[in-house]
Scaffold this motif. Structure first.
Motif, PDB file in Angstrom:
ATOM      1  N   CYS A 183       0.939  -1.135  -0.189  1.00 19.07           N
ATOM      2  CA  CYS A 183       0.053   0.059  -0.048  1.00 19.07           C
ATOM      3  C   CYS A 183       0.772   1.280  -0.099  1.00 19.07           C
ATOM      4  CB  CYS A 183      -0.956   0.119   1.137  1.00 19.07           C
ATOM      5  SG  CYS A 183      -2.036  -1.352   1.476  1.00 19.07           S
ATOM      6  N   GLU A 184       0.314   2.147  -0.455  1.00 17.92           N
ATOM      7  CA  GLU A 184       1.181   3.643  -0.753  1.00 17.92           C
ATOM      8  C   GLU A 184       1.366   4.174   1.069  1.00 17.92           C
ATOM      9  OE1 GLU A 184      -0.670   6.528  -3.203  1.00 17.92           O
ATOM     10  OE2 GLU A 184      -0.707   5.067  -5.000  1.00 17.92           O
ATOM     11  N   ASP A 185       2.640   4.498   1.169  1.00 19.14           N
ATOM     12  CA  ASP A 185       2.840   5.108   2.432  1.00 19.14           C
ATOM     13  C   ASP A 185       2.904   4.302   3.607  1.00 19.14           C
ATOM     14  OD1 ASP A 185       2.967   7.836   1.021  1.00 19.14           O
ATOM     15  OD2 ASP A 185       0.646   7.831   1.297  1.00 19.14           O
ATOM     16  N   VAL A 186       2.929   3.110   3.387  1.00 23.07           N
ATOM     17  CA  VAL A 186       2.768   2.234   4.435  1.00 23.07           C
ATOM     18  C   VAL A 186       4.198   1.792   5.095  1.00 23.07           C
ATOM     19  CG1 VAL A 186       2.940  -0.192   3.333  1.00 23.07           C
ATOM     20  CG2 VAL A 186       1.546   0.255   5.080  1.00 23.07           C
ATOM     21  N   THR A 187       5.237   2.104   4.396  1.00 21.46           N
ATOM     22  CA  THR A 187       6.585   1.530   4.742  1.00 21.46           C
ATOM     23  C   THR A 187       6.979   2.130   6.054  1.00 21.46           C
ATOM     24  OG1 THR A 187       7.300   1.523   2.457  1.00 21.46           O
ATOM     25  CG2 THR A 187       8.786   1.473   3.983  1.00 21.46           C
ATOM     26  N   PRO A 188       6.601   3.304   6.652  1.00 20.51           N
ATOM     27  CA  PRO A 188       7.035   3.778   7.900  1.00 20.51           C
ATOM     28  C   PRO A 188       6.276   3.042   9.007  1.00 20.51           C
ATOM     29  CG  PRO A 188       6.684   5.534   6.661  1.00 20.51           C
ATOM     30  CD  PRO A 188       6.120   4.342   5.668  1.00 20.51           C
ATOM     31  N   LEU A 189       5.046   2.542   8.648  1.00 23.68           N
ATOM     32  CA  LEU A 189       4.189   1.670   9.538  1.00 23.68           C
ATOM     33  C   LEU A 189       4.719   0.419   9.548  1.00 23.68           C
ATOM     34  CD1 LEU A 189       1.780   1.043  11.412  1.00 23.68           C
ATOM     35  CD2 LEU A 189       0.265   0.869   9.228  1.00 23.68           C
ATOM     36  N   LEU A 190       5.145  -0.040   8.620  1.00 28.88           N
ATOM     37  CA  LEU A 190       5.701  -1.550   8.478  1.00 28.88           C
ATOM     38  C   LEU A 190       6.957  -1.564   9.178  1.00 28.88           C
ATOM     39  CD1 LEU A 190       5.376  -3.032   4.826  1.00 28.88           C
ATOM     40  CD2 LEU A 190       4.735  -4.302   6.991  1.00 28.88           C
ATOM     41  N   LEU A 191       7.811  -0.716   8.949  1.00 37.74           N
ATOM     42  CA  LEU A 191       9.205  -0.541   9.909  1.00 37.74           C
ATOM     43  C   LEU A 191       8.776  -0.689  11.316  1.00 37.74           C
ATOM     44  CD1 LEU A 191      11.209   1.443   7.469  1.00 37.74           C
ATOM     45  CD2 LEU A 191      11.362  -1.061   7.874  1.00 37.74           C
ATOM     46  N   SER A 192       7.828   0.204  11.830  1.00 39.70           N
ATOM     47  CA  SER A 192       7.640   0.663  13.215  1.00 39.70           C
ATOM     48  C   SER A 192       6.932  -0.579  13.583  1.00 39.70           C
ATOM     49  CB  SER A 192       6.522   1.671  13.441  1.00 39.70           C
ATOM     50  OG  SER A 192       6.208   1.957  14.614  1.00 39.70           O
ATOM     51  N   LEU A 193       6.035  -1.437  13.077  1.00 42.95           N
ATOM     52  CA  LEU A 193       5.681  -2.657  13.694  1.00 42.95           C
ATOM     53  C   LEU A 193       6.535  -3.729  13.923  1.00 42.95           C
ATOM     54  CD1 LEU A 193       2.079  -2.601  11.850  1.00 42.95           C
ATOM     55  CD2 LEU A 193       2.542  -2.277  14.085  1.00 42.95           C
ATOM     56  N   LEU A 194       7.474  -3.898  12.701  1.00 47.00           N
ATOM     57  CA  LEU A 194       8.338  -5.009  12.594  1.00 47.00           C
ATOM     58  C   LEU A 194       9.492  -4.684  13.882  1.00 47.00           C
ATOM     59  CD1 LEU A 194       8.712  -5.792   9.040  1.00 47.00           C
ATOM     60  CD2 LEU A 194       7.517  -6.830  10.719  1.00 47.00           C
ATOM     61  N   ASP A 195       9.522  -3.516  14.424  1.00 42.47           N
ATOM     62  CA  ASP A 195      10.491  -3.207  15.470  1.00 42.47           C
ATOM     63  C   ASP A 195      10.288  -4.066  16.649  1.00 42.47           C
ATOM     64  OD1 ASP A 195      12.238  -1.579  14.174  1.00 42.47           O
ATOM     65  OD2 ASP A 195      11.325   0.420  15.051  1.00 42.47           O
ATOM     66  N   HIS A 196       8.794  -4.563  16.570  1.00 41.63           N
ATOM     67  CA  HIS A 196       8.481  -5.234  17.795  1.00 41.63           C
ATOM     68  C   HIS A 196       8.645  -6.984  17.510  1.00 41.63           C
ATOM     69  CE1 HIS A 196       6.462  -1.883  19.818  1.00 41.63           C
ATOM     70  NE2 HIS A 196       6.361  -1.411  18.679  1.00 41.63           N
ATOM     71  N   PHE A 197       9.124  -7.224  16.403  1.00 42.29           N
ATOM     72  CA  PHE A 197       9.374  -8.616  16.063  1.00 42.29           C
ATOM     73  C   PHE A 197      10.829  -9.160  16.237  1.00 42.29           C
ATOM     74  CE2 PHE A 197       5.300  -7.696  14.269  1.00 42.29           C
ATOM     75  CZ  PHE A 197       4.947  -9.331  13.807  1.00 42.29           C
ATOM     76  N   ASP A 198      11.093 -10.170  16.759  1.00 42.07           N
ATOM     77  CA  ASP A 198      12.232 -10.817  17.211  1.00 42.07           C
ATOM     78  C   ASP A 198      12.823 -11.300  15.818  1.00 42.07           C
ATOM     79  OD1 ASP A 198      13.093 -10.204  19.894  1.00 42.07           O
ATOM     80  OD2 ASP A 198      11.082 -11.318  20.234  1.00 42.07           O
ATOM     81  N   VAL A 199      11.992 -11.932  14.887  1.00 46.05           N
ATOM     82  CA  VAL A 199      12.274 -12.632  13.572  1.00 46.05           C
ATOM     83  C   VAL A 199      11.392 -11.916  12.609  1.00 46.05           C
ATOM     84  CG1 VAL A 199      12.247 -14.882  12.547  1.00 46.05           C
ATOM     85  CG2 VAL A 199      12.715 -15.008  14.927  1.00 46.05           C
ATOM     86  N   VAL A 200      12.121 -11.705  11.625  1.00 45.12           N
ATOM     87  CA  VAL A 200      11.688 -10.861  10.579  1.00 45.12           C
ATOM     88  C   VAL A 200      12.431 -11.460   9.140  1.00 45.12           C
ATOM     89  CG1 VAL A 200      11.187  -8.901   8.942  1.00 45.12           C
ATOM     90  CG2 VAL A 200      11.233  -8.771  11.388  1.00 45.12           C
ATOM     91  N   GLU A 201      11.441 -12.135   8.321  1.00 47.77           N
ATOM     92  CA  GLU A 201      11.811 -12.900   7.086  1.00 47.77           C
ATOM     93  C   GLU A 201      10.867 -12.589   6.006  1.00 47.77           C
ATOM     94  OE1 GLU A 201      13.243 -17.206   5.089  1.00 47.77           O
ATOM     95  OE2 GLU A 201      11.566 -17.024   6.536  1.00 47.77           O
TER      96      GLU A 201
END
Length: 412
Positions: A168-186
């Motif tokens: 989605c447009e303009d979603v990258t900052p949100l994705l990065l913020s949410l994934l800061d709470h993930f210990d494993v990202v693949e």
């Protein structure tokens, strides 16, 4: 194991680990079911005594399709229902609403017990697939819900094998913020990796590819088709024409053709346009391949629009053409498998008729390497969890960040 209202993760019984998988299973869709079955099988070997919950949009059918793989698996739809109940389609608003509901279950009293269960999980694992992207914008709320759950529990959040494009447009900052709470990202492809600043990984279905996934039948057709009618930007008539042109150019007798259904009915429609041109062709419904395995072998040539059919048939050693019917979605997926060594032709211009491929599928050593890599990821996701305290500290050292460590090893 549910907790009473007002209790938190500190009151959860320590007798048994609780693992919470989020997956789009039960529709059914061969690839999605395969991924969930693979993780449940892995957990059956690693943690047969753990409580395992699978959160899906279709818990009833999923419970039947995946019955018995893990002895303590149960099925629910809490996070999916939270996404559906969000009062907007806009991903930022969905994520904010779902996250708040997990922290304040009174917002959704019908799901209160399910939310409290989620908030006691040792691991919340959003398993792989291509279902969190622009095509289904509300499903970004699944990542938000997982992040909120581990904010409450101090447990571990993981996402593996994901395809996040088209985003989605303009979603990258949100994705990065949410994934800061993930210990494993693949993620499983280069475009998704660039979006969230990680190295590309591999699809979750590599976790459990082996002879048990294939039908043991010597009498299988020479050329196999898997042709979907959903998400076909080019039009199903153009797709049918491209496939018929290949069969004619390759001089394939119609009685030596087989057709596989990855999604019930959806993968029957294009074949219906071709059926009168292919008298004697053999049709394999989803129910057959799920019960008996994919009818794939090294002597065959496949033509497939489905990503996981490409993966599995190539793993069986078959040659093939992967047909892209959606440049922003399926082309990315098929190219990711070719980059890993599937040896298949990726056809993006349907006006072209490729030569019949003869290179086979994945080399055995490549497939073994990919399976080992995914097994190492599983060990990281389900390593013993050191619960964090309310200030974010931990009584035990946490594993090194997955983002840089494991993804390099996969492709190295």
């Amino acid at each position: 194991m549910a907790v009473a209202p007002g209790e938190n993760s500190s009151t959860k019984s320590a007798q048994r680990a609780l693992y919470y998988l989020v997956a789009p299973v039960g529709h059914p869709n061969y690839g999605d079911e395969l991924i969930a079955a693979s993780w449940l099988g892995e957990l059956a070997a690693m943690a047969p005594e753990a409580d395992v919950w699978v959160d899906t949009h279709s818990p009833g059918p999923a419970a039947v399709l995946l019955d018995g793989i893990h002895p303590r698996a149960k099925f629910t739809d809490t996070l999916w229902r939270l996404c559906w109940e969000a009062p907007s389609e806009e991903p930022w608003q969905v994520a904010a609403w779902v996250r708040e509901a997990v922290h304040n279950p009174g917002m959704m009293p019908r799901l209160h017990s399910g939310i409290e269960l989620l908030a006691t999980a040792d691991v919340v694992h959003v398993v792989g697939g291509g279902y969190i992207n622009k095509l289904w914008p509300k499903q970004l709320g699944l990542l938000a819900g997982a992040a909120a759950a581990v904010e409450r529990s101090g447990g571990r959040a993981a996402m593996t094998g994901h395809g996040l494009v088209p985003a989605c447009e303009d979603v990258t900052p949100l994705l990065l913020s949410l994934l800061d709470h993930f210990d494993v990202v693949e993620v499983r492809d280069e475009a998704s990796a660039a979006l969230v600043d990680v190295q590309p990984g591999i699809d979750d279905a590599f976790l459990d590819i082996g002879p048990h996934r294939f039908e043991a039948d010597e009498d299988q057709p020479e050329v196999m088709l898997c042709l979907q009618s959903d998400l076909v930007e080019v039009g199903i008539g153009k797709l049918a024409g491209a496939v018929l042109s290949m069969l004619r150019a390759w001089k394939v007798p119609p009685e030596r053709v087989g057709v596989v259904e990855g999604v019930p009915r959806v993968d029957r429609e294009v074949f219906a346009l071709l059926e009168r041109e292919l008298p004697g062709a053999r049709f394999y419904p989803f129910s057959h391949i799920w019960a008996h395995g994919l009818p794939a072998n090294p002597r065959q040539t496949w033509i497939s629009t489905r990503f996981h059919i490409h993966m599995l048939a190539a793993a069986a050693g078959a040659s093939g053409v992967a047909v892209s019917i959606n440049p922003d979605y399926y082309a990315t997926k098929h190219r990711s498998l070719a980059a890993l060594g599937s040896n298949w032709t990726v056809l993006e211009d349907l006006t072209q008729v490729p030569d019949r491929p003869t290179a086979g599928g994945y080399p055995a050593e490549t497939l073994a390497h990919l399976r080992r890599a995914k097994s190492e990821i599983a060990k990281t996701v389900y390593a013993p969890v050191a619960r964090r305290t309310s200030d974010g500290a931990s009584s035990e050292p946490q594993p090194e960040s997955f983002r840089r460590r494991w993804s390099r090893r996969i492709l190295g």
